[in-house]
Every structure is written in structure tokens, then in C-alpha cells.
Scaffold this motif. Structure first.
Motif, short mmCIF file in Angstrom:
data_model
loop_
_atom_site.label_atom_id
_atom_site.label_comp_id
_atom_site.label_asym_id
_atom_site.label_seq_id
_atom_site.Cartn_x
_atom_site.Cartn_y
_atom_site.Cartn_z
N VAL A 130 0.83 -1.09 0.02
CA VAL A 130 0.03 -0.02 -0.09
C VAL A 130 0.84 1.35 0.02
O VAL A 130 0.38 2.36 0.28
N GLY A 131 2.09 1.09 -0.44
CA GLY A 131 2.88 2.26 -0.76
C GLY A 131 3.69 2.65 0.73
O GLY A 131 4.28 3.80 0.74
N GLY A 132 3.69 2.01 1.75
CA GLY A 132 4.16 2.32 2.96
C GLY A 132 3.37 3.14 3.77
O GLY A 132 2.29 3.58 3.28
N THR A 133 3.82 3.45 5.18
CA THR A 133 3.02 4.35 6.08
C THR A 133 4.06 5.60 6.54
O THR A 133 5.38 5.40 6.20
N TRP A 134 3.47 6.37 7.45
CA TRP A 134 4.22 7.51 7.82
C TRP A 134 3.60 7.93 9.09
O TRP A 134 2.58 8.31 9.17
N VAL A 135 4.53 8.05 10.39
CA VAL A 135 3.96 8.45 11.45
C VAL A 135 2.69 7.97 11.81
O VAL A 135 1.77 8.67 12.28
N ASN A 136 2.70 6.76 12.20
CA ASN A 136 1.52 6.02 12.61
C ASN A 136 1.16 6.47 13.97
O ASN A 136 1.85 6.12 14.79
N CYS A 137 0.24 7.24 14.11
CA CYS A 137 -0.06 7.91 15.74
C CYS A 137 -1.43 7.13 16.29
O CYS A 137 -1.22 6.09 16.59
N GLY A 138 -2.49 7.86 15.98
CA GLY A 138 -3.67 7.50 16.64
C GLY A 138 -4.43 6.21 15.94
O GLY A 138 -3.82 5.76 14.85
N GLY A 139 -5.59 6.13 16.06
CA GLY A 139 -6.43 4.92 15.53
C GLY A 139 -7.53 4.43 16.22
O GLY A 139 -7.96 5.18 17.40
N PHE A 140 -8.14 3.54 15.73
CA PHE A 140 -9.46 2.98 16.41
C PHE A 140 -9.74 1.67 16.08
O PHE A 140 -9.38 1.15 14.96
N ASP A 141 -10.54 0.78 16.79
CA ASP A 141 -10.93 -0.68 16.59
C ASP A 141 -12.43 -0.38 15.89
O ASP A 141 -12.93 0.28 16.40
N ALA A 438 6.41 8.17 33.40
CA ALA A 438 7.89 8.33 33.81
C ALA A 438 8.57 9.55 32.87
O ALA A 438 7.96 10.08 32.08
N ASN A 439 9.67 10.04 33.54
CA ASN A 439 10.39 11.32 32.91
C ASN A 439 10.16 11.22 31.40
O ASN A 439 10.81 10.15 30.92
N GLY A 440 9.79 12.25 30.83
CA GLY A 440 9.92 12.26 29.21
C GLY A 440 9.03 11.65 28.59
O GLY A 440 8.88 11.92 27.31
N ALA A 441 7.98 10.75 29.07
CA ALA A 441 7.17 10.01 28.37
C ALA A 441 5.89 10.87 28.40
O ALA A 441 5.43 11.27 28.94
N GLU A 442 5.27 10.53 27.16
CA GLU A 442 4.03 10.72 26.75
C GLU A 442 3.12 9.51 26.99
O GLU A 442 3.36 8.26 27.02
N LEU A 443 1.90 9.78 27.53
CA LEU A 443 1.05 8.55 27.77
C LEU A 443 0.03 8.57 26.41
O LEU A 443 -0.67 9.54 26.58
N THR A 444 -0.17 7.53 25.79
CA THR A 444 -0.52 7.67 24.54
C THR A 444 -1.82 6.78 24.18
O THR A 444 -2.73 6.95 25.18
N GLY A 445 -1.77 5.65 23.81
CA GLY A 445 -2.95 4.80 23.54
C GLY A 445 -3.36 4.07 24.81
O GLY A 445 -2.50 3.45 25.65
N SER A 446 -4.66 3.72 24.84
CA SER A 446 -5.24 2.68 26.07
C SER A 446 -6.38 2.08 25.72
O SER A 446 -6.95 2.50 24.68
N THR A 447 -6.70 0.90 26.03
CA THR A 447 -7.78 0.29 25.62
C THR A 447 -7.95 -0.58 26.88
O THR A 447 -7.21 -0.56 28.15
N GLN A 448 -9.08 -1.57 26.91
CA GLN A 448 -9.48 -2.25 28.06
C GLN A 448 -9.93 -3.80 27.66
O GLN A 448 -10.20 -3.96 26.38
N THR A 449 -9.96 -4.62 28.64
CA THR A 449 -10.24 -5.84 28.43
C THR A 449 -12.02 -5.83 28.39
O THR A 449 -12.60 -4.78 29.01
N PRO A 450 -12.81 -6.46 27.75
CA PRO A 450 -14.33 -6.47 27.75
C PRO A 450 -14.93 -6.29 29.27
O PRO A 450 -15.88 -5.49 29.47
N ASP A 451 -14.25 -7.10 30.26
CA ASP A 451 -14.76 -6.99 31.41
C ASP A 451 -14.49 -5.81 32.38
O ASP A 451 -14.94 -5.43 33.45
N GLY A 452 -13.53 -4.99 31.89
CA GLY A 452 -13.07 -3.79 32.64
C GLY A 452 -11.93 -4.04 33.39
O GLY A 452 -11.64 -3.01 34.36
N LYS A 453 -11.44 -5.25 33.73
CA LYS A 453 -10.55 -5.62 34.82
C LYS A 453 -9.40 -5.31 34.26
O LYS A 453 -8.41 -5.16 35.49
N THR A 454 -8.71 -5.24 33.18
CA THR A 454 -7.48 -4.80 32.61
C THR A 454 -7.46 -3.71 31.82
O THR A 454 -8.51 -3.66 31.02
#
Length: 554
Positions: A130-141, A438-454
Motif C-alpha cells: 500500500v505504498g508504506g506508511t508514515w508516522v502511525n499515530c492514533g487509530g481506532f478499533d 515516567a520522565n520524558g514519556a507521553e501517555l498515549t494509547g489505551s484500551t481495556q478488556t471487555p470485563d474492564g478488569k484490565t
């Protein structure tokens, strides 16, 4: 009698609380800080062994961002899943492919201790077709199990993409003969799209009809056809894509949001669907009167509302004014405050809310520093975390600057916040701190298990001087939410409660060390090897090595 009253009062208090003991403001710059009583398992780290292009052994790349979730097994992900994580890169790589990247890997839960771990070898997605990608950042399921990766900040020329051979080494044209198109794109124009990935087969396809711009996030609405798309740029345009058929994003119509002049309600501008227009669709939308914002990042949906992270900027240098000169409008809440004198200065950003019934867009939470000391700035990643019938908005920071109270630690620290969505008219003071990065870090993507426990969360580009494993990018599985909501099953068994509450004190079965915090996470008192401790006024949380308990003074 006191114990019975304690249980009843604590259960009532828990109904309006987050499912963890909030983290206090004592920030540790060397590691990720998370609530007492929870566990953190590293399921992927930069440098872990995976399979690259043509199954050649390599290692996981860096700069993780969006994390996708594809549930497996009878519980649809509570015990095993395939995760996918973006690499927000533009580097040349023989083993991964030039530009950005995407890594797929399987994780499983150990039922003995609820720990999570990676199993087997992960693999890099091959984007060459598909011609490669560039700076893959956000997204969705998607509801049908695919993951959609956004390409951010596409280059403006082949020379910029090539960068002397350090980035995209193949600058030949890309022929697009798919999805009704028969066109040729210059290589740099082949980047800046949404890319749909099948996590089982690792096959990718670009979704050209969603347009080319600085893609950050997206969210599918319940009709399984409509996607709201965000544009991480200033000026930012909010887009809507409506697929022709449910569960298939290949064909559809793209629209741009236009807020009504009085700021109440809005409409959608129909955009041209020829590929030569889609390549520069933001500019097309702005010329047709689309409403301009400031760096729209993650976007999530809950019960008829779409929440958008407008992350802010230290100065746009006239970019919005140039768009207005071509026909664009400006978000009502920015006029006269953030946007004035033809420029914008937006230190903290905010969370916007879009009502899908009326298309009214307004400010949900304005960022900034409160008198209480709480602060929220530059929210980037978000997800709606559901546990039973409770829903929480998870907000993860990516600071665009350190002045104006945005980094009170002085250590380049981002934070993660939870908001109980049952709260009406929330402010920053309504937020509860779950994470300190942690120092210098960005907190980026997050998701969960269906039961919400993780909850799975990404720690991106931490300082290399941090304590391992937080000296490299990691995907973390945070578990234990179910044990912290209200009174857990173990807590109902009085034999495992390490204390009794009598005469205004907590009396322990054995000498105990611990901390008592208020419900905002502030430390009220600490004690070491004590047989009793005085109960503070009001609601609070007791933390010991045996766990944490919400307590109230009778």
C-alpha cells in the motif's frame, strides 16, 4: 456494629468513586506510578524479539502510540487477545519497511495471579503493498475486529519524505487501482491516510475515501457505518465518514463539520470524493466553510456523545487566520479568548463534546490549573473504560509545553486521569489521577478488556535514564480494578480485613505500615509498624501491603 456501618457507608461512597485509590502528587520521575493494590505487567517493550518483513527476525520498533485490541476465546478478550501497536516513526528500516510501523502480538492472562504476558513472537505488518506508511499515530478499533491506524503529519514533498535517504528511500509513484480509483499518487501523497489492518492475517489496506490529512483518531458510532475522524493540525477540521454499507469502510461519503454562527448546533459539509480532492481535503473543507479548531487528537463515543481532545498549542503563528481568509469559520469557544488578534495561544487545551442528536459542539472540560492544585493539560489519548454499568472517561496527557503550570513536577511528567461520566458539568476538580508517567514519556494509547478488569496503556518515548523497564517504550497491562471497586468479595470476609474500626481508630491485627489518603489522592498520614492509627475526618483510603480499603469515620 461499627464494622457493619463501615461496610454500608463505604459501599455508598464507592458508587460515586473511581475503581482505584487515586495516585497522589508525589511524582516519581523514573518509573510509571499507578494505584496501590494494582499490578503492572509489561507485555511489549522496544527491543523485544518479533518477526519483521518476510519473517526475518528483528526487534520491536520504538515510539509506540495507539494500541488496538482484538479479543480471542470464549470471553472475547478477558483472557487472551491480539494487541496491535503503532510506531510513530518516519525512519528508514530494512526489516520493518520505511516510514511508520505497526506490531501485532498475542497476550494471555494467567488465571492464577491475573498477570498478563506476551506469548509467541509478535510480527511487523508489511505495508509495502500500500505504498508504506508514515508516522502511525492514533487509530481506532472496529466492531468487526479490525484495527485502523492513522498516518499523521504527511510530508509536503518527495524531498521531505526522502530526507537524504534517512526516511522514505523509494520515492517512485504509487498507482491506486482500488476502491473505484484509477489514479497515480506521488509517493508523499501516498501517506496521510487511515489504514485498516486485519490483526489475524496482518493484511493492510488504505481507506482512501476517509481523506488525506493529519490523521490522529477515529471512533465508530453505533450504526457501524459512521466514523468521526480527528485532524491533529492547526487549523484542525472535524470530519465525518459515512460508509455505504455497515461493517465495510471501503466505500462511503466524507463530510466536514461546520458549527452554526451562534455556536449552537452545526451541520456537515459534503466533500468531493475524487482522489485529487481527497489528497488535500482539509484545505478543500476550509475553503467550503468548515470550522477550524486547534489540534484535535483522540476521539471517543459514549451514549450519544462524542468526546474530542483538543490538545492546545503554544502559538499558531497565524495559521487559523489564513484559513479564515479562505472561507473557514472558527470554533465559538475559541473566539475572543484563545483566538484573538488573528492568532491563537492555547496552553492547556480542553475536552469537547459533540451531541450526535443535534450536532451541537461545546466545551465539556476546560483544561488548566485549579485553585485546588489539580491540573489538566494537553490531553491526547482517551478511551471510555466500562466496568459493569459504570463508565469512565480516561484522559492521557502529552504536554505541548512545561510553563503555565502544565508540568508542576518540573521533571517533564505527563499524567493520566479518570472521570466518572455520571458526573454532570464536570471540571478539572472532578478528575481522579490514575497514572503519573515516567520522565520524558507521553501517555498515549489505551484500551481495556471487555470485563474492564484490565487496562492496556502505552508509555511512549521515556527518558533513557529512567529505571528499566521504563527507559524504553512499553505497553503495560494494568490489572486489579475489580478488586478496588467498593467492597470486594475478600473484603466482605472479616477474617481477611487487617483491622477493626473502634473509638475513632483503626486497630490492626498485627503491627502494620501504611498510608491514609483522601479521595483526591492526597496523603493525610503515614505510619510504620503501628498497632493502631487515628481515623481522619471524612472519607479516606487506607493503603497497606495487604491491599487498600475505603474508610469513613462513623
Amino acid at each position: 456494629m461499627n464494622d457493619i456501618r463501615l461496610l454500608l457507608l463505604a459501599a455508598a461512597a464507592a458508587s460515586a468513586a473511581v475503581p482505584f485509590a487515586p495516585v497522589d502528587t508525589s511524582m516519581n520521575a523514573m518509573t510509571l506510578k499507578f494505584p496501590t493494590g494494582m499490578r503492572a505487567d509489561i507485555v511489549l517493550r522496544t527491543g523485544d524479539s518479533i518477526d519483521g518483513l518476510d519473517n526475518i527476525p528483528t526487534v520491536a520498533r520504538r515510539t509506540f502510540d495507539y494500541v488496538g485490541f482484538h479479543g480471542l476465546g470464549p470471553t472475547k478478550g478477558n483472557d487472551s487477545a491480539i494487541l496491535g501497536v503503532n510506531s510513530e516513526l518516519r525512519d528508514s528500516s530494512t526489516t520493518h519497511g520505511d516510514g511508520g510501523g505497526f506490531t501485532l502480538f498475542k497476550v494471555v492472562r494467567n488465571p492464577q495471579d491475573n498477570s498478563w504476558s506476551r506469548v509467541g513472537r509478535g510480527r511487523a505488518v508489511d505495508f509495502r503493498a500500500v505504498g508504506g506508511t508514515w508516522v502511525n499515530c492514533g487509530g481506532f478499533d472496529t466492531p468487526w475486529g479490525t484495527m485502523v491506524s492513522g498516518e499523521e503529519y504527511p510530508a509536503l514533498s518527495n524531498a521531505e519524505a526522502y530526507a537524504g535517504g534517512s526516511q522514505i528511500r523509494d520515492t517512485s509513484d504509487v498507482v491506486v487501482k482500488t476502491q473505484g480509483f484509477d489514479d497515480t499518487l506521488r509517493r508523499y501523497e501516498a501517506h496521510g491516510w487511515m489504514v485498516e489492518i486485519d490483526p489475524v492475517t496482518a493484511i493492510a489496506r488504505k481507506l482512501y475515501k476517509m481523506g488525506r490529512f493529519s490523521h490522529e483518531g477515529g471512533v465508530m458510532l453505533p450504526d457501524r457505518r459512521t466514523v468521526i475522524l480527528t485532524d491533529d493540525m492547526t487549523p484542525a477540521v472535524l470530519f465525518k465518514y459515512v460508509a455505504t454499507r455497515a461493517d465495510d469502510l471501503i466505500d462511503g461519503q466524507l463530510y466536514a463539520y461546520k458549527q452554526n454562527a451562534d455556536g449552537v448546533g452545526g451541520s456537515w459539509i459534503t466533500l468531493p470524493m475524487q482522489l485529487d480532492s481527497l489528497v488535500s481535503i482539509r484545505e478543500v473543507a476550509l475553503r467550503r466553510g468548515a470550522t477550524a479548531g486547534i489540534r484535535h487528537e483522540w476521539v471517543v463515543y459514549h451514549e450519544g456523545k462524542v468526546f474530542v481532545a483538543e490538545t492546545g498549542i503554544d502559538g499558531d503563528k497565524g495559521a487559523i487566520a489564513k484559513a479564515v481568509a479562505t472561507g473557514a469559520t472558527v470554533e465559538k469557544h475559541l473566539k475572543g479568548t484563545i483566538y484573538k488578534n488573528d492568532t491563537a495561544l492555547d496552553y492547556h487545551g480542553r475536552i469537547l463534546v459533540l451531541d450526535t442528536a443535534t450536532w451541537n459542539m461545546s466545551v465539556f472540560i476546560e483544561g488548566g490549573v485549579m485553585a485546588s492544585g489539580k491540573h489538566m493539560s494537553s490531553v491526547d489519548g482517551m478511551h471510555v473504560h466500562k466496568i459493569g454499568d459504570k463508565a469512565y472517561l480516561v484522559l492521557l496527557e502529552d504536554l505541548v509545553g512545561r510553563t503555565q503550570g502544565r508540568d508542576p513536577s518540573g521533571k517533564n511528567i505527563c499524567e493520566g486521569w479518570w472521570l466518572d461520566l455520571a458526573i454532570t458539568n464536570p471540571t478539572v476538580d472532578s478528575l481522579q489521577r490514575m497514572l503519573v508517567g515516567a520522565n520524558g514519556a507521553e501517555l498515549t494509547g489505551s484500551t481495556q478488556t471487555p470485563d474492564g478488569k484490565t487496562m492496556f496503556v502505552v508509555v511512549q518515548h521515556p527518558s533513557s535514564s529512567n529505571t528499566a523497564p521504563y527507559d524504553k517504550d512499553v505497553v503495560v497491562a494494568l490489572s486489579g480494578f475489580d478488586l478496588s471497586v467498593g467492597i470486594s468479595k475478600k473484603e466482605m470476609n472479616r477474617k481477611v480485613r487487617p483491622f477493626r474500626q473502634l473509638d475513632g481508630q483503626l486497630r490492626f491485627q498485627a503491627a502494620t505500615s501504611g498510608t491514609i489518603r483522601d479521595l483526591e489522592g492526597r496523603t493525610l498520614t503515614t505510619f510504620e509498624e503501628s498497632e493502631s492509627v487515628k481515623v481522619p475526618q471524612g472519607a479516606s483510603v487506607l493503603e497497606t501491603t495487604r491491599g487498600s480499603w475505603k474508610i469513613l469515620k462513623p
